[in-house]
Motif scaffolding. Structure first.
Motif, PDB file in Angstrom:
ATOM      1  N   ALA A  50       0.833  -1.208   0.000  1.00 47.54           N
ATOM      2  CA  ALA A  50       0.000   0.000   0.000  1.00 47.54           C
ATOM      3  C   ALA A  50       0.865   1.255   0.000  1.00 47.54           C
ATOM      4  N   ASP A  51       1.965   1.234   0.734  1.00 45.21           N
ATOM      5  CA  ASP A  51       2.868   2.388   0.748  1.00 45.21           C
ATOM      6  C   ASP A  51       3.396   2.685  -0.651  1.00 45.21           C
ATOM      7  N   VAL A  52       3.824   1.637  -1.343  1.00 42.44           N
ATOM      8  CA  VAL A  52       4.396   1.828  -2.678  1.00 42.44           C
ATOM      9  C   VAL A  52       3.320   2.258  -3.675  1.00 42.44           C
ATOM     10  N   ILE A  53       2.197   1.547  -3.690  1.00 45.12           N
ATOM     11  CA  ILE A  53       1.183   1.805  -4.710  1.00 45.12           C
ATOM     12  C   ILE A  53       0.365   3.055  -4.409  1.00 45.12           C
ATOM     13  N   SER A  54      -0.224   3.125  -3.223  1.00 39.36           N
ATOM     14  CA  SER A  54      -1.114   4.245  -2.906  1.00 39.36           C
ATOM     15  C   SER A  54      -0.373   5.536  -2.600  1.00 39.36           C
ATOM     16  N   ASP A  55       0.732   5.419  -1.881  1.00 35.46           N
ATOM     17  CA  ASP A  55       1.428   6.627  -1.438  1.00 35.46           C
ATOM     18  C   ASP A  55       2.483   7.131  -2.421  1.00 35.46           C
ATOM     19  N   LYS A  56       2.935   6.279  -3.328  1.00 34.61           N
ATOM     20  CA  LYS A  56       3.974   6.708  -4.263  1.00 34.61           C
ATOM     21  C   LYS A  56       3.504   6.661  -5.718  1.00 34.61           C
ATOM     22  N   ILE A  57       3.222   5.463  -6.224  1.00 33.03           N
ATOM     23  CA  ILE A  57       2.896   5.328  -7.645  1.00 33.03           C
ATOM     24  C   ILE A  57       1.660   6.123  -8.033  1.00 33.03           C
ATOM     25  N   ARG A  58       0.549   5.949  -7.321  1.00 29.84           N
ATOM     26  CA  ARG A  58      -0.710   6.578  -7.731  1.00 29.84           C
ATOM     27  C   ARG A  58      -0.683   8.099  -7.620  1.00 29.84           C
ATOM     28  N   LYS A  59       0.298   8.655  -6.941  1.00 32.57           N
ATOM     29  CA  LYS A  59       0.409  10.110  -6.811  1.00 32.57           C
ATOM     30  C   LYS A  59       1.312  10.731  -7.881  1.00 32.57           C
ATOM     31  N   LEU A  60       1.879   9.906  -8.741  1.00 33.07           N
ATOM     32  CA  LEU A  60       2.764  10.440  -9.773  1.00 33.07           C
ATOM     33  C   LEU A  60       1.962  11.213 -10.818  1.00 33.07           C
ATOM     34  N   PRO A  61       2.492  12.342 -11.275  1.00 32.40           N
ATOM     35  CA  PRO A  61       1.791  13.107 -12.312  1.00 32.40           C
ATOM     36  C   PRO A  61       1.743  12.320 -13.625  1.00 32.40           C
ATOM     37  N   GLY A  62       0.626  12.426 -14.318  1.00 24.61           N
ATOM     38  CA  GLY A  62       0.457  11.754 -15.601  1.00 24.61           C
ATOM     39  C   GLY A  62      -0.454  10.541 -15.537  1.00 24.61           C
ATOM     40  N   ILE A  63      -0.778  10.070 -14.316  1.00 23.64           N
ATOM     41  CA  ILE A  63      -1.678   8.926 -14.180  1.00 23.64           C
ATOM     42  C   ILE A  63      -3.117   9.414 -14.268  1.00 23.64           C
ATOM     43  N   VAL A  64      -3.876   8.787 -15.161  1.00 23.60           N
ATOM     44  CA  VAL A  64      -5.286   9.114 -15.334  1.00 23.60           C
ATOM     45  C   VAL A  64      -6.153   8.180 -14.492  1.00 23.60           C
ATOM     46  N   ASP A  65      -5.786   6.891 -14.464  1.00 24.73           N
ATOM     47  CA  ASP A  65      -6.558   5.887 -13.738  1.00 24.73           C
ATOM     48  C   ASP A  65      -5.662   4.681 -13.504  1.00 24.73           C
ATOM     49  N   SER A  66      -6.032   3.860 -12.533  1.00 29.63           N
ATOM     50  CA  SER A  66      -5.270   2.634 -12.299  1.00 29.63           C
ATOM     51  C   SER A  66      -6.164   1.575 -11.670  1.00 29.63           C
ATOM     52  N   MET A  67      -5.715   0.340 -11.788  1.00 30.39           N
ATOM     53  CA  MET A  67      -6.377  -0.782 -11.134  1.00 30.39           C
ATOM     54  C   MET A  67      -5.282  -1.689 -10.600  1.00 30.39           C
ATOM     55  N   THR A  68      -5.427  -2.107  -9.345  1.00 32.20           N
ATOM     56  CA  THR A  68      -4.419  -2.950  -8.722  1.00 32.20           C
ATOM     57  C   THR A  68      -4.977  -4.350  -8.512  1.00 32.20           C
ATOM     58  N   LEU A  69      -4.198  -5.332  -8.929  1.00 33.41           N
ATOM     59  CA  LEU A  69      -4.548  -6.736  -8.764  1.00 33.41           C
ATOM     60  C   LEU A  69      -3.534  -7.355  -7.803  1.00 33.41           C
ATOM     61  N   ILE A  70      -4.011  -7.942  -6.705  1.00 37.64           N
ATOM     62  CA  ILE A  70      -3.128  -8.606  -5.751  1.00 37.64           C
ATOM     63  C   ILE A  70      -2.983 -10.065  -6.169  1.00 37.64           C
ATOM     64  N   ALA A  71      -1.766 -10.541  -6.257  1.00 36.61           N
ATOM     65  CA  ALA A  71      -1.511 -11.927  -6.657  1.00 36.61           C
ATOM     66  C   ALA A  71      -1.619 -12.850  -5.452  1.00 36.61           C
ATOM     67  N   PHE A  72      -2.381 -13.936  -5.613  1.00 34.00           N
ATOM     68  CA  PHE A  72      -2.480 -14.957  -4.565  1.00 34.00           C
ATOM     69  C   PHE A  72      -1.352 -15.980  -4.691  1.00 34.00           C
ATOM     70  N   ARG A  73      -1.145 -16.457  -5.915  1.00 36.11           N
ATOM     71  CA  ARG A  73      -0.119 -17.459  -6.190  1.00 36.11           C
ATOM     72  C   ARG A  73       0.615 -17.080  -7.469  1.00 36.11           C
ATOM     73  N   THR A  74       1.832 -17.583  -7.578  1.00 35.38           N
ATOM     74  CA  THR A  74       2.605 -17.360  -8.796  1.00 35.38           C
ATOM     75  C   THR A  74       2.812 -18.702  -9.488  1.00 35.38           C
ATOM     76  N   TYR A  75       2.504 -18.742 -10.760  1.00 34.73           N
ATOM     77  CA  TYR A  75       2.753 -19.922 -11.583  1.00 34.73           C
ATOM     78  C   TYR A  75       3.752 -19.499 -12.649  1.00 34.73           C
ATOM     79  N   SER A  76       4.894 -20.137 -12.644  1.00 31.07           N
ATOM     80  CA  SER A  76       5.956 -19.728 -13.545  1.00 31.07           C
ATOM     81  C   SER A  76       6.662 -20.950 -14.103  1.00 31.07           C
TER      82      SER A  76
END
Length: 92
Positions: free
Chosen positions: A53-79
């Motif tokens: 939340a600190d990185v996404i809400s407090d840093k990334i989403r406050k950057l100038p130039g962003i019109v909209d965003s959607m965040t998806l939380i990953a439960f598992r990684t398949y690689s």
């Protein structure tokens, strides 16, 4: 570790500059320029949800130039890379 995929709509003339500003944020692993409804996709990894939340809400989403965003939380990684590494160790 907690991973999130952040889908970002950017002002048209800000895509490249915004991608550079995003990738410089702590916890941002990769930023992809993509075609479709969103302009950028950022992969963010943090120790826990609060750090995420600190990185996404407090840093990334406050950057100038962003019109909209959607965040998806990953439960598992398949690689395929992880599967191959497991077989290389002799695990079944």
């Amino acid at each position: 570790m907690t991973t999130a995929i952040v889908l970002i709509k950017s002002q048209t003339d800000q895509v490249s500059a915004l991608a550079q500003r995003i990738v410089e944020q702590p916890g941002v692993q990769d930023v992809y320029s993509v075609a479709g409804q969103y302009d950028l996709v950022a992969v963010v990894v943090a120790a826990d949800n609060d750090s995420l939340a600190d990185v996404i809400s407090d840093k990334i989403r406050k950057l100038p130039g962003i019109v909209d965003s959607m965040t998806l939380i990953a439960f598992r990684t398949y690689s395929q890379r992880q599967i191959d590494a497991g077989f290389a160790l002799g695990l079944d």
